[in-house]
Design a protein around this motif. Structure first.
Motif, PDB file in Angstrom:
ATOM      1  N   LEU A 134      -2.309   1.396 -16.887  1.00  0.00           N
ATOM      2  CA  LEU A 134      -1.847   0.252 -16.120  1.00  0.00           C
ATOM      3  C   LEU A 134      -2.934  -0.825 -16.044  1.00  0.00           C
ATOM      4  CD1 LEU A 134       0.606  -0.570 -14.274  1.00  0.00           C
ATOM      5  CD2 LEU A 134      -0.740   0.296 -12.365  1.00  0.00           C
ATOM      6  N   PRO A 135      -2.666  -2.049 -16.490  1.00  0.00           N
ATOM      7  CA  PRO A 135      -3.653  -3.124 -16.341  1.00  0.00           C
ATOM      8  C   PRO A 135      -3.578  -3.709 -14.936  1.00  0.00           C
ATOM      9  CG  PRO A 135      -1.741  -3.943 -17.536  1.00  0.00           C
ATOM     10  CD  PRO A 135      -1.470  -2.492 -17.231  1.00  0.00           C
ATOM     11  N   THR A 136      -4.556  -3.442 -14.119  1.00  0.00           N
ATOM     12  CA  THR A 136      -4.539  -3.921 -12.739  1.00  0.00           C
ATOM     13  C   THR A 136      -5.960  -4.008 -12.206  1.00  0.00           C
ATOM     14  OG1 THR A 136      -3.601  -3.552 -10.526  1.00  0.00           O
ATOM     15  CG2 THR A 136      -4.281  -1.593 -11.768  1.00  0.00           C
ATOM     16  N   ARG A 137      -6.146  -4.844 -11.196  1.00  0.00           N
ATOM     17  CA  ARG A 137      -7.449  -4.997 -10.565  1.00  0.00           C
ATOM     18  C   ARG A 137      -7.579  -4.117  -9.330  1.00  0.00           C
ATOM     19  NH1 ARG A 137      -6.482  -9.975  -8.655  1.00  0.00           N
ATOM     20  NH2 ARG A 137      -8.547 -10.174  -7.737  1.00  0.00           N
ATOM     21  N   LEU A 138      -6.467  -3.520  -8.882  1.00  0.00           N
ATOM     22  CA  LEU A 138      -6.486  -2.721  -7.657  1.00  0.00           C
ATOM     23  C   LEU A 138      -5.419  -1.651  -7.740  1.00  0.00           C
ATOM     24  CD1 LEU A 138      -7.272  -2.248  -4.621  1.00  0.00           C
ATOM     25  CD2 LEU A 138      -5.491  -3.908  -4.055  1.00  0.00           C
ATOM     26  N   LEU A 139      -5.785  -0.413  -7.389  1.00  0.00           N
ATOM     27  CA  LEU A 139      -4.830   0.694  -7.461  1.00  0.00           C
ATOM     28  C   LEU A 139      -5.126   1.702  -6.362  1.00  0.00           C
ATOM     29  CD1 LEU A 139      -3.613   2.475 -10.646  1.00  0.00           C
ATOM     30  CD2 LEU A 139      -4.507   3.861  -8.774  1.00  0.00           C
ATOM     31  N   LEU A 140      -4.072   2.144  -5.672  1.00  0.00           N
ATOM     32  CA  LEU A 140      -4.143   3.256  -4.719  1.00  0.00           C
ATOM     33  C   LEU A 140      -3.213   4.346  -5.223  1.00  0.00           C
ATOM     34  CD1 LEU A 140      -5.036   0.773  -2.913  1.00  0.00           C
ATOM     35  CD2 LEU A 140      -4.087   2.021  -0.978  1.00  0.00           C
ATOM     36  N   LEU A 141      -3.682   5.573  -5.222  1.00  0.00           N
ATOM     37  CA  LEU A 141      -2.877   6.713  -5.663  1.00  0.00           C
ATOM     38  C   LEU A 141      -2.996   7.824  -4.636  1.00  0.00           C
ATOM     39  CD1 LEU A 141      -1.202   8.032  -7.999  1.00  0.00           C
ATOM     40  CD2 LEU A 141      -3.366   8.905  -8.872  1.00  0.00           C
ATOM     41  N   HIS A 142      -1.864   8.430  -4.260  1.00  0.00           N
ATOM     42  CA  HIS A 142      -1.863   9.473  -3.234  1.00  0.00           C
ATOM     43  C   HIS A 142      -0.955  10.615  -3.659  1.00  0.00           C
ATOM     44  CE1 HIS A 142      -0.587  11.457   0.570  1.00  0.00           C
ATOM     45  NE2 HIS A 142      -1.806  11.142   0.984  1.00  0.00           N
ATOM     46  N   ALA A 143      -1.457  11.840  -3.543  1.00  0.00           N
ATOM     47  CA  ALA A 143      -0.651  13.039  -3.740  1.00  0.00           C
ATOM     48  C   ALA A 143      -0.527  13.741  -2.394  1.00  0.00           C
ATOM     49  CB  ALA A 143      -1.291  13.970  -4.770  1.00  0.00           C
ATOM     50  N   ARG A 144       0.706  14.038  -1.983  1.00  0.00           N
ATOM     51  CA  ARG A 144       0.962  14.495  -0.618  1.00  0.00           C
ATOM     52  C   ARG A 144       0.961  16.015  -0.498  1.00  0.00           C
ATOM     53  NH1 ARG A 144       6.270  14.818   2.876  1.00  0.00           N
ATOM     54  NH2 ARG A 144       5.363  14.775   4.970  1.00  0.00           N
ATOM     55  N   LYS A 145       0.336  16.490   0.574  1.00  0.00           N
ATOM     56  CA  LYS A 145       0.467  17.862   1.056  1.00  0.00           C
ATOM     57  C   LYS A 145       1.073  17.741   2.443  1.00  0.00           C
ATOM     58  CE  LYS A 145      -0.432  22.386   1.243  1.00  0.00           C
ATOM     59  NZ  LYS A 145       0.185  23.369   0.331  1.00  0.00           N
ATOM     60  N   ALA A 146       2.346  18.086   2.584  1.00  0.00           N
ATOM     61  CA  ALA A 146       3.066  17.827   3.834  1.00  0.00           C
ATOM     62  C   ALA A 146       2.536  18.690   4.971  1.00  0.00           C
ATOM     63  CB  ALA A 146       4.557  18.092   3.640  1.00  0.00           C
TER      64      ALA A 146
END
Length: 214
Positions: free
Chosen positions: A51-63
């Motif tokens: 992905l070409p981007t200047r800012l990225l947040l990624l989250h994987a959930r453990k409920a």
């Protein structure tokens, strides 16, 4: 759950398989994609690998609070005082989390309520000082670790009461790159990562990657 050893995976796997989501800048607009599938079993993640981007947040959930369904998957988003914010959280908050009435949760998670709690009572962009005061008022929680951005400034809060190996976030700075992550990323494992101190709040400007730690 394969990059580092910590308190939660010392003796058995501790997979974050309860959904995943991503927020990123496309031109000047924050885009969001969320999935209720496990991140390691979802082929939809492939569309974001380059992905070409200047800012990225990624989250994987453990409920820990809230069912495993799309409305509970991070990142959460809202409009507040003319700004759009996105937010991810790791940990469980047992305290009540009051927030301004104009903010309407869509999930049944403590995470979205923490998001609104940190925004509430501010008339402009929240500051590390305002967030620190809110977090210091909490009494019953495992961690209030968070990532939040309005696209112009990113905030990362490292705030926990237990399991310092698991909850301590790490910061990497390279020319043209800043990463804040819960684990050392394997493709940067030989770089010089800084372990954030408990109760650190990091501010990062998107345009020039200037960093401040409060």
């Amino acid at each position: 759950d394969q990059n580092e050893r910590h308190e939660k995976n010392k003796d058995q796997p501790f997979q974050h398989g309860d959904g995943w989501g991503i927020a990123y800048l496309e031109d000047a607009e924050l885009k969001i994609f969320r999935s209720p599938k496990a991140v390691y079993d979802d082929p939809q993640i492939d569309q974001f690998r380059n992905l070409p981007t200047r800012l990225l947040l990624l989250h994987a959930r453990k409920a820990s609070k809230g069912h495993v369904e799309l409305r509970n998957v991070h990142p959460f988003q809202c409009q507040f005082h003319g700004r759009r914010y996105v937010f991810c959280h790791n940990g469980t908050i047992h305290d009540p989390l009051p927030f301004d009435g104009e903010l309407r949760p869509i999930s049944d998670t403590d995470s979205e309520r923490l998001f609104f709690y940190l925004l509430s009572g501010t008339q402009a962009q929240p500051s590390p000082a305002s967030m620190r005061a809110k977090l210091a008022a909490l009494n019953r929680y495992t961690a209030a670790n968070f990532l939040m951005t309005d696209g112009e400034t990113g905030f990362a809060g490292n705030w926990y009461t237990e399991n310092p190996n698991y909850y301590a976030m790490k910061l990497l700075q390279r020319p043209g790159l800043v990463v804040v992550a819960s684990e050392v990323l394997p493709h940067y494992k030989n770089d010089n990562w800084k372990k954030l101190e408990n109760r650190d709040i990091v501010s990062i400007r998107t345009d020039d990657l200037a960093i401040k730690i409060d």
